[in-house]
Design an enzyme around this catalytic site. Structure first.
Site, PDB file in Angstrom:
ATOM      1  N   LYS A  99       0.242   4.241  -0.336  1.00 27.25           N
ATOM      2  CA  LYS A  99      -0.354   5.468   0.208  1.00 27.25           C
ATOM      3  C   LYS A  99      -0.043   6.642  -0.733  1.00 27.25           C
ATOM      4  O   LYS A  99       0.095   6.433  -1.939  1.00 27.25           O
ATOM      5  CB  LYS A  99       0.115   5.714   1.645  1.00 27.25           C
ATOM      6  CG  LYS A  99      -0.094   4.467   2.513  1.00 27.25           C
ATOM      7  CD  LYS A  99      -0.010   4.712   3.984  1.00 27.25           C
ATOM      8  CE  LYS A  99      -0.265   3.391   4.714  1.00 27.25           C
ATOM      9  NZ  LYS A  99      -0.302   3.536   6.166  1.00 27.25           N
ATOM     10  N   GLU A 135      -7.156   5.063   7.468  1.00 29.62           N
ATOM     11  CA  GLU A 135      -6.911   6.483   7.142  1.00 29.62           C
ATOM     12  C   GLU A 135      -8.110   7.085   6.412  1.00 29.62           C
ATOM     13  O   GLU A 135      -8.406   8.270   6.568  1.00 29.62           O
ATOM     14  CB  GLU A 135      -5.605   6.613   6.335  1.00 29.62           C
ATOM     15  CG  GLU A 135      -4.383   6.363   7.228  1.00 29.62           C
ATOM     16  CD  GLU A 135      -3.156   5.814   6.512  1.00 29.62           C
ATOM     17  OE1 GLU A 135      -3.089   5.862   5.275  1.00 29.62           O
ATOM     18  OE2 GLU A 135      -2.253   5.310   7.231  1.00 29.62           O
ATOM     19  N   HIS A 191      -9.726   1.526   4.458  1.00 28.95           N
ATOM     20  CA  HIS A 191      -8.479   1.705   5.208  1.00 28.95           C
ATOM     21  C   HIS A 191      -8.733   2.674   6.364  1.00 28.95           C
ATOM     22  O   HIS A 191      -9.517   3.617   6.224  1.00 28.95           O
ATOM     23  CB  HIS A 191      -7.382   2.251   4.282  1.00 28.95           C
ATOM     24  CG  HIS A 191      -6.029   2.217   4.938  1.00 28.95           C
ATOM     25  ND1 HIS A 191      -5.634   3.169   5.839  1.00 28.95           N
ATOM     26  CD2 HIS A 191      -5.005   1.328   4.843  1.00 28.95           C
ATOM     27  CE1 HIS A 191      -4.419   2.854   6.278  1.00 28.95           C
ATOM     28  NE2 HIS A 191      -4.014   1.754   5.688  1.00 28.95           N
ATOM     29  N   SER A 206       2.858  -1.975  10.471  1.00 28.24           N
ATOM     30  CA  SER A 206       4.294  -2.064  10.751  1.00 28.24           C
ATOM     31  C   SER A 206       4.863  -3.458  10.503  1.00 28.24           C
ATOM     32  O   SER A 206       5.770  -3.904  11.201  1.00 28.24           O
ATOM     33  CB  SER A 206       4.603  -1.600  12.171  1.00 28.24           C
ATOM     34  OG  SER A 206       4.208  -0.236  12.344  1.00 28.24           O
ATOM     35  N   ASN A 232       0.884  -1.174   0.000  1.00 33.50           N
ATOM     36  CA  ASN A 232       0.000   0.000   0.000  1.00 33.50           C
ATOM     37  C   ASN A 232       0.920   1.222   0.000  1.00 33.50           C
ATOM     38  O   ASN A 232       1.466   1.589   1.032  1.00 33.50           O
ATOM     39  CB  ASN A 232      -0.891  -0.033   1.253  1.00 33.50           C
ATOM     40  CG  ASN A 232      -1.711   1.237   1.407  1.00 33.50           C
ATOM     41  OD1 ASN A 232      -1.786   2.059   0.490  1.00 33.50           O
ATOM     42  ND2 ASN A 232      -2.325   1.407   2.571  1.00 33.50           N
ATOM     43  N   GLY A 258       2.023   2.451  10.788  1.00 30.62           N
ATOM     44  CA  GLY A 258       3.011   3.520  10.654  1.00 30.62           C
ATOM     45  C   GLY A 258       3.662   3.929  11.960  1.00 30.62           C
ATOM     46  O   GLY A 258       4.353   4.942  12.033  1.00 30.62           O
ATOM     47  N   GLU A 272      -5.951  -4.621  10.372  1.00 32.30           N
ATOM     48  CA  GLU A 272      -4.922  -3.605  10.604  1.00 32.30           C
ATOM     49  C   GLU A 272      -5.249  -2.835  11.885  1.00 32.30           C
ATOM     50  O   GLU A 272      -6.047  -1.887  11.857  1.00 32.30           O
ATOM     51  CB  GLU A 272      -4.886  -2.611   9.434  1.00 32.30           C
ATOM     52  CG  GLU A 272      -4.509  -3.238   8.116  1.00 32.30           C
ATOM     53  CD  GLU A 272      -3.844  -2.230   7.182  1.00 32.30           C
ATOM     54  OE1 GLU A 272      -2.748  -2.541   6.703  1.00 32.30           O
ATOM     55  OE2 GLU A 272      -4.401  -1.138   6.960  1.00 32.30           O
TER      56      GLU A 272
END
Ligand code: PGA
Length: 248
Positions: A10, A96, A94, A209, A8, A171, A165
């Protein structure tokens, strides 16, 4: 089943740097024997990856898809458009997107439906925040998020990819332990199996991560069928090394 390792990217990349990154991954594919690989890139680069990757074993996809079919939705990209670029996958839900763009479980479910209707496999992301984990709500949160999608896609449940996730691991350098991740994956597997007898073939990916050092122990868990990789997917050696740690 073969593991599925998805990068991904991003909002990272550029024409020139993508060329180098894609070239390095493709050159290293011979060293990966028990995993399928894919990269989910920013929408403007779909034409570039399609041209560069067609005929290779590296699949590609988008990081989002519109919940709408077509029309007056400025800035949105439809599933039909993604299909024009031969996308195999679309990430939906996701954290985010849920956090910064207010995507609800219902919106995420509609996105998954739109992708499937265009022959694109949605990678449905679920995961709890740190506060939810500390409040003992992890299972309830991921089950609620997945239930909305299962309800919307019905008999197509076995065509999904699911990614667990934990939001606190994305991250941050903090990773769920293999045991913590496996525990949630087992819950998700049971939920999928209750919805479809064919759900044993659904890939349930771990993301948050994941890196070259921790991938092998995560991928060794019974219900961890691959990874959704953010930061480490931008470094070809790390991305390939994660894929190499997948065992049959
Ligand atoms: P990370 O991101 O690997 O950088 O934690 C994973 C993701 O957000 O998909």
């Amino acid at each position: 089943m073969n593991k599925l390792i998805v990068g991904n990217w991003k909002m990272n990349g550029g024409m020139a740097s993508n060329e180098v990154l894609l070239g390095s991954i493709v050159d290293g594919l011979f060293s990966v024997s028990h995993a399928q690989l894919a990269v989910c890139v920013p929408a403007p680069y779909l034409a570039q990856v399609q041209t560069r990757l067609q005929g290779s074993a590296l699949a590609w996809g988008s990081q989002d898809v519109s919940a709408h079919e077509q029309g007056a939705f400025t800035g949105e990209v439809s599933a039909h458009m993604l299909k024009d670029f031969a996308c195999r996958y679309a990430i939906v839900g996701h954290s985010e997107r849920r956090q910064y763009h207010g995507e609800t479980d219902e919106v995420v479910a509609t996105k998954a439906q739109r992708a499937l209707a265009s022959g694109i496999t949605p990678i449905v992301c679920v995961g709890e925040t740190l506060a939810e984990r500390e409040a003992g709500q992890t299972e309830a949160v991921v089950k609620r998020q997945l239930a909305a999608v299962i309800h919307a896609v019905g008999h197509c449940t076995s065509e999904l990819v699911v990614a667990y996730e934990p939001v606190w691991a994305i991250g941050t350098g903090l990773t769920a332990t293999p045991e913590q991740a496996q525990q949630v994956h087992a819950v998700l597997r049971a939920q999928l199996m209750a919805a479809s007898q064919k759900a044993n073939r659904v890939h349930i990916l771990y993301g948050g991560s994941m890196n070259a050092a921790n991938a092998a122990s995560l991928l060794a868990q019974a219900d961890i069928d691959g990874g959704l990789i953010g930061g480490a997917s931008l470094k070809p050696a790390d991305f390939l090394s994660i894929a190499q740690s997948a065992k049959a």
